[in-house]
Design a protein around this motif. Structure first.
Motif, PDB file in Angstrom:
ATOM      1  N   PHE A  78      44.601  45.705  34.178  1.00 45.43           N
ATOM      2  CA  PHE A  78      44.527  44.723  35.266  1.00 45.43           C
ATOM      3  C   PHE A  78      45.571  45.030  36.335  1.00 45.43           C
ATOM      4  O   PHE A  78      45.279  45.023  37.533  1.00 45.43           O
ATOM      5  CB  PHE A  78      44.734  43.311  34.690  1.00 45.43           C
ATOM      6  N   ASP A  81      44.604  48.079  38.331  1.00 45.93           N
ATOM      7  CA  ASP A  81      43.465  47.879  39.230  1.00 45.93           C
ATOM      8  C   ASP A  81      43.764  46.928  40.390  1.00 45.93           C
ATOM      9  O   ASP A  81      43.184  47.046  41.454  1.00 45.93           O
ATOM     10  CB  ASP A  81      42.259  47.337  38.446  1.00 45.93           C
ATOM     11  N   THR A  82      44.660  45.946  40.178  1.00 47.26           N
ATOM     12  CA  THR A  82      44.860  44.929  41.207  1.00 47.26           C
ATOM     13  C   THR A  82      46.230  44.985  41.856  1.00 47.26           C
ATOM     14  O   THR A  82      46.460  44.357  42.881  1.00 47.26           O
ATOM     15  CB  THR A  82      44.714  43.514  40.601  1.00 47.26           C
ATOM     16  N   VAL A 299      42.697  35.681  40.467  1.00 44.28           N
ATOM     17  CA  VAL A 299      42.289  37.090  40.408  1.00 44.28           C
ATOM     18  C   VAL A 299      42.261  37.546  38.953  1.00 44.28           C
ATOM     19  O   VAL A 299      41.362  38.271  38.513  1.00 44.28           O
ATOM     20  CB  VAL A 299      43.267  37.978  41.233  1.00 44.28           C
ATOM     21  N   TYR A 303      39.100  38.807  36.782  1.00 48.68           N
ATOM     22  CA  TYR A 303      39.121  40.112  36.138  1.00 48.68           C
ATOM     23  C   TYR A 303      38.682  40.017  34.681  1.00 48.68           C
ATOM     24  O   TYR A 303      37.933  40.840  34.178  1.00 48.68           O
ATOM     25  CB  TYR A 303      40.521  40.724  36.227  1.00 48.68           C
TER      26      TYR A 303
END
Lengths: 366, 520
Positions: A78, A81-82, A299, A303
């Motif tokens: 996570f 990716d973010t 977010v 996810y």
């Protein structure tokens, strides 16, 4: 550090008589002063560098009731990716829920990742969870989320009967057949396991206290074998020590994936539609009302429910994905086909009463 | 009826009083929270919660468990202390370290080890076995220190009058160390009342079950608070009972001259038996569990042990435990000295009150400090200082007992001389009292150090987010039954706990001996 303090203490002590004793007092004084100063410094430095000082959107604090060994790779993925850092506090779901209930509105947590629905339900009841946006709610079928939209399930597990086809070619499909005297001493269960206790809670909710107790007494009278864990039950069934056991569906698959299907004897029996023995429980996620970083927290929830997050659960835990159209990574009957008993998972928060009932029927302790 | 050795009544130095008050405030912090929380339920509802049949039954079972463990641990602790300090059993220095080591073994880890070997071990005997073996050092330590400081003159007189040596031990030596036995037994009893790990694994249902259940399964901190208060009441009774058993402390030397050097009692034909006893205690308390964990570590080595993580966890464990030991000692000294030197109903009451929190399971203290953290100490919530405060609350009584016993055993005459030469009370304290009691102070600190190293429930809730100790890493793996991955953390825990333990035994056994030699 410790070694150095010890070393200087030993050095001091070499001096005999009064000098040595005065040295000791000096040492004690110094230890005290150092402890105070260091305590303050250690305390204050992370305080300014921690989540509170980070730029908003950069970092969230997650209380995770799911085990680190299981879920850390997903949190790391996570962050990659973010770009959002995750500070994780691991603990038992129940203890973390109690911690948040005590923290109230002052909780440093942004997100609660729970092993089961009961702990999330307790936070919902205390009005500590924020309502999730419609996109999170609609991602998951209604039975796997809170009615008021304060938490959603992220993965599902089904209670099954793991059985040994060589010893028991025709396994029961209801819990009432399981207590048949034919199976005396042949059934395994894990008294302290949270999923077993959730099953009993579900039984109480579905059938009422009196009937639940009746079943438990019949179960106890049939002399079931107690094991420390679901994995131990699975292995005992596979080895033919007992005929069957009440477990979650994925334990068998852990063994099959590890050893190959041909070398595993045991199989899963999914229960008849509506049977309490086929309860579906979920691990889930909720955002704290008091979170000061709800955007990043959301977010995170997105996810967990995304294809990537759901595929992680399917591939690494062999649980049922609940969103984004992701299919289980192993051969499992679809959740819709199982027609698990209809139950509000938030009701599974009355575990204390379950434990008392189990203790009374002699199934919790010996 | 003034205290036999106490000086004529005078006012204690202000520093001591303030320090003691601070210690008491810290110790009763959880109680304030519990009363507040339970009160929010309304008192009639709280009482109704308590008088349920199951609650009463489990309280009774806890008492039976605590009683059994206390008796067994006292017998083992006293026997081991006498053998190591006063007999000629082979390898005394070696044993002085080894017999304290079980203190470093978390009860849940020992229980895992036994259950992995014999899954069907019966609940009550299993729980008693594990708790006794990890708790007897609480008796061993104060008794060893007390034995070391005894003036052998009385025993020599008794023997010279024709008393059988065994009779001398029972009628004279043991009577003289009775306060030390009682203070150790108190700690064992409170520990056995509050432990959750061992009974949970053996599935022996005791009172801590319902407390943990209220948090972990009931999500109900209010109910847990009510139950916690019940445990506090029981602990208060135990504390009163201990005071009654301990009697009056009147065993420091009085009169002129110096204490004579102690000569070890010859065991003769009893040596093999004595040695076998120590070997058995060590083998069951540390040897067997460690053998299991080393065995699992070797299994884990095939899959590579994350040594970096072990080292990180070890660093936090040692550093936080060291801070805990130092902070606890700072607060324990005023209470210990006050009650030993300025005994009155008030000072005794202050001291007693610090023990009560010791009967509370770690999670109750942890949740109480969560509350304190978010309400009044927000800047340090989930930071090291609050964690250290939790350790102080949990372990203060460990240090106080040791300090008190140590000070009680030092003669008051030298302090009076210093006073008569014009020293102020504070100076007397720093220059005379504390140096004389130094072994006991060091012992108390080391005891806290080792115990803090293995603490789990409070560490889980209060540690800085994302940081681990050896105990929390161990929990990560054992909570999903992965013994192999958890094993290196137990091995590291026990190996590194040997450092403060060795320090502890050197102070307890050697320092006393040197003092004796020096004066001889």
């Amino acid at each position: 550090m410790a070694a150095r303090a010890g070393g200087s203490g030993t050095g001091r002590r070499e001096g005999a008589g009064r000098a040595g004793r005065a040295g000791l007092v000096g040492l004690l004084d110094r230890v005290a002063v150092v402890a105070l100063v260091v305590g303050l410094v250690v305390g204050l430095v992370p305080g300014t560098a921690g989540p509170a000082g980070a730029a908003p959107g950069d970092s969230i604090t997650v209380y995770s009731g799911r085990n680190e060994a299981l879920i850390k790779p997903l949190f790391d993925q996570f962050t990659r990716d973010t770009g959002i850092e995750v500070q994780v506090r691991y603990g038992d779901s129940g203890a973390l829920a109690s911690q948040m209930l005590t923290e109230g509105g002052a909780s440093p947590a942004d997100v609660f990742v729970s092993q089961d629905a009961g702990a999330l339900g307790a936070l919902t009841n205390a009005r500590l969870l924020a309502k999730l946006p419609p996109r999170s709610r609609s991602a998951v079928a209604p039975e796997y989320r809170a009615d008021d939209g304060t938490w959603v399930g992220t993965s599902g597990r089904v209670r099954v009967l793991v059985y040994n086809p060589k010893l028991l070619p025709d396994p029961p499909t209801t819990i009432d057949e399981v207590v048949d005297p034919r199976y005396k001493g042949k059934v395994g269960y894990a008294p302290t396991n949270a999923s077993w206790q959730s099953f009993v809670t579900g039984l109480r909710v579905l059938r009422g206290e009196r009937k639940a107790e009746k079943w438990l007494r019949a179960f106890a009278a049939n002399e079931p074998k107690a094991y420390a864990s679901n994995a131990a039950i699975r292995d005992a069934v596979d080895a033919g020590q007992i005929w069957m056991g009440l477990v979650n569906h994925y334990y068998l698959w852990q063994k099959i994936v590890q050893n190959g299907e041909s070398s595993v004897v045991a199989r899963n029996q999914f229960m008849a539609p509506g049977d309490p023995g086929g309860l579906v429980n979920v691990a889930g996620v909720g955002v704290l009302k008091s979170s000061r970083n709800k955007k990043a927290a959301q977010v995170f929830v997105d996810y967990m429910l995304s294809e990537k997050g759901q595929a992680y659960f399917a591939d690494s835990t062999y649980e049922y994905p609940l969103a984004a159209g992701v299919q289980p990574s192993v051969r499992l009957p679809s959740l819709a086909k199982l027609r698990a008993p209809a139950l509000d998972l938030s009701d599974l928060d009355s575990l204390a009463a379950t434990q008392e009932l189990l203790a009374e029927t002699g199934l919790l302790t010996r | 009826m003034s205290a036999p050795l106490g000086p004529p009544r005078r006012r204690p130095p202000v520093v001591l009083v303030l320090g003691a008050l601070a210690a008491v405030v810290v110790a009763v912090l959880p109680l304030v929270y519990l009363v507040d929380r339970a009160g929010s339920l309304g008192w009639s509802a709280a009482v109704a919660e308590l008088v349920q049949r199951r609650t009463v039954e489990l309280l009774w079972r806890s008492l039976v468990l605590a009683g059994t463990v206390t008796v067994l641990a006292s017998v083992i602790g006293v026997a081991a202390a006498w053998l190591v300090v006063r007999s000629d059993v082979p390898g005394r220095r070696f044993w002085a370290v080894l017999v304290v080591l079980p203190l470093a073994m978390p009860s849940y880890a020992a229980a895992y080890a036994w259950l992995s070997w014999r899954p069907a071990m019966a609940p009550f005997p299993g729980t008693v076995l594990v708790l006794t073996l990890v708790a007897y050092p609480y008796v061993y330590l104060p008794v060893a220190a007390a034995l070391r400081r005894l003036d052998p003159a009385q025993e020599e007189v008794a023997r010279s009058l024709g008393q059988h040596p065994a009779r001398v031990v029972v009628t004279l030596t043991l009577r003289q160390v009775r306060p030390a036995v009682a203070s150790g037994a108190l700690l064992v009893a409170l520990y056995a009342l509050s432990d959750f790990g061992a009974p949970a694994l053996f599935r022996y249902e005791v009172f801590t079950f319902v407390i943990y259940g209220a948090y972990n399964a009931g999500f109900d901190p209010t109910r847990a608070a009510v139950l916690g208060l019940a445990l506090v009441l029981v602990a208060a009774l135990v504390v009163v009972a201990e005071a009654w058993v301990r009697g009056r402390p009147a065993y420091a030397r009085i009169g002129s001259g110096a204490p004579r050097r102690q000569y070890p009692v010859a065991l003769r034909g009893g040596r093999p038996v004595a040695l076998a006893f120590l070997v058995a205690v060590f083998a069951l308390g540390i040897g067997f569990p460690m053998w299991r964990f080393v065995y699992w570590t070797r299994a884990a080595l095939d899959r590579t042990v994350p040594w970096g993580e072990v080292a990180d966890a070890l660093g936090h464990t040692l550093w936080w435990s060291l801070l805990a030991a130092a902070a606890t000692l700072v607060l324990a000294v005023p209470v210990g000295v006050l009650v030993a030197r300025y005994r009155s109903r008030l000072t005794t009451g202050l001291e007693r009150s610090t023990y009560v929190a010791h009967a509370l399971p770690g999670i109750v203290v942890a949740i109480a400090l969560v509350y304190v953290g978010v309400t009044v100490l927000r800047p340090v919530y989930q930071e090291v200082p609050l964690l250290i405060l939790a350790y102080v609350v949990l372990f203060l009584s460990l240090a106080i007992g040791t300090v008190r016993t140590g000070v009680e055993q030092t003669p008051v005459a030298q302090e009076e001389v210093a006073r008569s030469l014009g020293r102020r009370p504070g100076q007397v304290l720093a220059r005379v009292t504390l140096p004389q009691a130094a072994p006991a102070l060091a012992g108390g600190a080391a005891l806290v150090f080792v115990t803090a190293m293995k603490e789990l429930p409070a560490t889980l809730l209060l540690r800085p987010t994302g940081l681990d100790t050896l105990a929390t890493r161990l929990w990560t793996f054992t909570s999903e039954s992965n013994y192999a991955a958890g094993a290196p953390y137990v091995v590291a825990l026990v190996c590194f706990a040997a450092i403060p333990t060795a320090f502890l035994s050197r102070f307890v056994v050697d320092a006393g001996a040197r003092l004796g030699e020096h004066r001889d």
